[in-house]
Enzyme design. Structure first.
Site, mmCIF file in Angstrom:
data_model
loop_
_atom_site.group_PDB
_atom_site.id
_atom_site.type_symbol
_atom_site.label_atom_id
_atom_site.label_comp_id
_atom_site.label_asym_id
_atom_site.label_seq_id
_atom_site.Cartn_x
_atom_site.Cartn_y
_atom_site.Cartn_z
ATOM 1 N N THR A 164 39.359 39.168 35.489
ATOM 2 C CA THR A 164 39.090 38.637 36.830
ATOM 3 C C THR A 164 37.643 38.865 37.227
ATOM 4 O O THR A 164 36.995 37.972 37.798
ATOM 5 C CB THR A 164 40.031 39.278 37.863
ATOM 6 O OG1 THR A 164 41.386 38.970 37.526
ATOM 7 C CG2 THR A 164 39.742 38.749 39.259
ATOM 8 N N ILE A 165 37.105 40.040 36.939
ATOM 9 C CA ILE A 165 35.704 40.319 37.254
ATOM 10 C C ILE A 165 34.797 39.334 36.524
ATOM 11 O O ILE A 165 33.867 38.761 37.111
ATOM 12 C CB ILE A 165 35.353 41.773 36.903
ATOM 13 C CG1 ILE A 165 35.958 42.717 37.950
ATOM 14 C CG2 ILE A 165 33.842 41.974 36.813
ATOM 15 C CD1 ILE A 165 35.735 44.187 37.672
ATOM 16 N N GLU A 195 42.163 31.508 34.442
ATOM 17 C CA GLU A 195 42.373 32.901 34.037
ATOM 18 C C GLU A 195 43.837 33.152 33.710
ATOM 19 O O GLU A 195 44.732 32.787 34.473
ATOM 20 C CB GLU A 195 41.923 33.861 35.140
ATOM 21 C CG GLU A 195 42.025 35.320 34.703
ATOM 22 C CD GLU A 195 41.839 36.303 35.840
ATOM 23 O OE1 GLU A 195 42.345 37.433 35.722
ATOM 24 O OE2 GLU A 195 41.210 35.938 36.859
ATOM 25 N N SER A 240 51.037 38.875 39.517
ATOM 26 C CA SER A 240 52.152 39.816 39.656
ATOM 27 C C SER A 240 51.701 41.076 40.379
ATOM 28 O O SER A 240 50.603 41.578 40.140
ATOM 29 C CB SER A 240 52.691 40.207 38.270
ATOM 30 O OG SER A 240 53.116 39.089 37.540
ATOM 31 N N ALA A 270 47.020 35.893 32.220
ATOM 32 C CA ALA A 270 47.634 37.145 32.675
ATOM 33 C C ALA A 270 47.735 38.082 31.479
ATOM 34 O O ALA A 270 48.313 37.708 30.451
ATOM 35 C CB ALA A 270 49.021 36.881 33.250
ATOM 36 N N LYS A 277 44.364 30.411 38.507
ATOM 37 C CA LYS A 277 45.052 31.574 37.942
ATOM 38 C C LYS A 277 46.532 31.373 38.247
ATOM 39 O O LYS A 277 47.018 31.787 39.304
ATOM 40 C CB LYS A 277 44.540 32.876 38.554
ATOM 41 C CG LYS A 277 45.187 34.129 37.964
ATOM 42 C CD LYS A 277 44.639 35.400 38.618
ATOM 43 C CE LYS A 277 45.390 36.628 38.127
ATOM 44 N NZ LYS A 277 45.113 36.948 36.707
ATOM 45 N N GLY A 330 43.779 44.719 32.213
ATOM 46 C CA GLY A 330 42.805 45.687 32.698
ATOM 47 C C GLY A 330 41.469 45.682 31.990
ATOM 48 O O GLY A 330 40.669 46.607 32.169
#
Length: 233
Positions: free
Chosen positions: A16-17, A112, A41, A114, A37, A12
């Site tokens: 990704t952004i 990217e 999930s 996780a 990526k 969070g």
């Protein structure tokens, strides 16, 4: 340009952004950019609002959703945990096999991870182990507020101890009216971690492709970032 791996201090934090914005900004400068990526999930990769879809859209890669994200799990948990709940497992060799199939399709890839750098991806390997296996430098995304100094320092030191090259840190999610912690944390992080702050990006009130790209281009020196990826150790 070298490919690089975007990881974070936690889930969070905006990996990704940041990855999407960099992909779009690099593409704007005529870079041949791909995205990978490997794990997702909690949402189908083909869902229009999935991380995979956003990465594909903003990079404009011809890679399919399945090529960008070969492994998806139903539950929004660490990939290894989510896979075990489905009675499945993914080995490091499985991930590397998929990477080998696509890594020459573009000059440069943004990969990217996780969650944070120590999230378990499968039996006996973490995000950090995958970064090492792929032989990529890392960009660490962190949050701006209270507690981030500790989390960022631990992440950077862990990466260094693993032998991972850290290109720099992006502090993401600064409020429109930043508190004293958000104002003072960046300089302390840079001093303690001894790696450059590549950008300090604001919290987006409305997430869209246009807003993400504009934010990255405004708050990160994209040309300098691209030059940094061309430099070896």
């Amino acid at each position: 340009m070298r490919s690089f791996f975007v990881t974070g201090t936690d889930t969070g934090v905006g990996k990704t952004i940041v990855s999407c914005g960099l992909a779009a900004a690099f593409r704007q400068k005529q870079a041949d950019i791909g995205v990978f990526k490997p794990f997702l999930s909690g949402v189908p990769r083909t869902h229009p609002e999935s991380d995979t879809s956003l990465l594909k859209d903003m990079s404009q890669t011809a890679l399919s959703h399945e090529e960008i994200t070969p492994f998806e799990w139903k539950e929004p948990l660490a990939p290894y945990t989510a896979a075990m709940l489905e009675g499945k497992s993914v080995s490091m060799a499985d991930v590397m096999a998929h990477w080998s199939k696509i890594k020459n399709r573009h000059e440069c890839f943004i990969v990217e991870g996780a969650g944070g750098i120590s999230v378990p991806l499968g039996e006996n390997y973490l995000v950090s182990d995958l970064i090492k296996a792929m032989e990529l430098p890392a960009v660490i995304v962190t949050r701006p507020d209270l507690g981030t100094i500790n989390h960022t320092y631990l992440t950077v030191e862990y990466a260094k101890n693993m032998g991972i090259e850290v290109l720099g840190i992006i502090i993401n999610g600064v409020r429109s009216r930043p508190g004293l912690d958000e104002k003072t944390n960046p300089s302390m992080i840079e001093t303690l971690c001894k790696v450059p702050i590549l950008g300090i990006t604001p919290k987006l009130d409305h997430v869209s492709s246009e807003n993400i790209q504009h934010m990255i281009e405004k708050h990160i020196d994209v040309s300098s970032f691209m030059n940094l990826t061309q430099m070896g150790r």
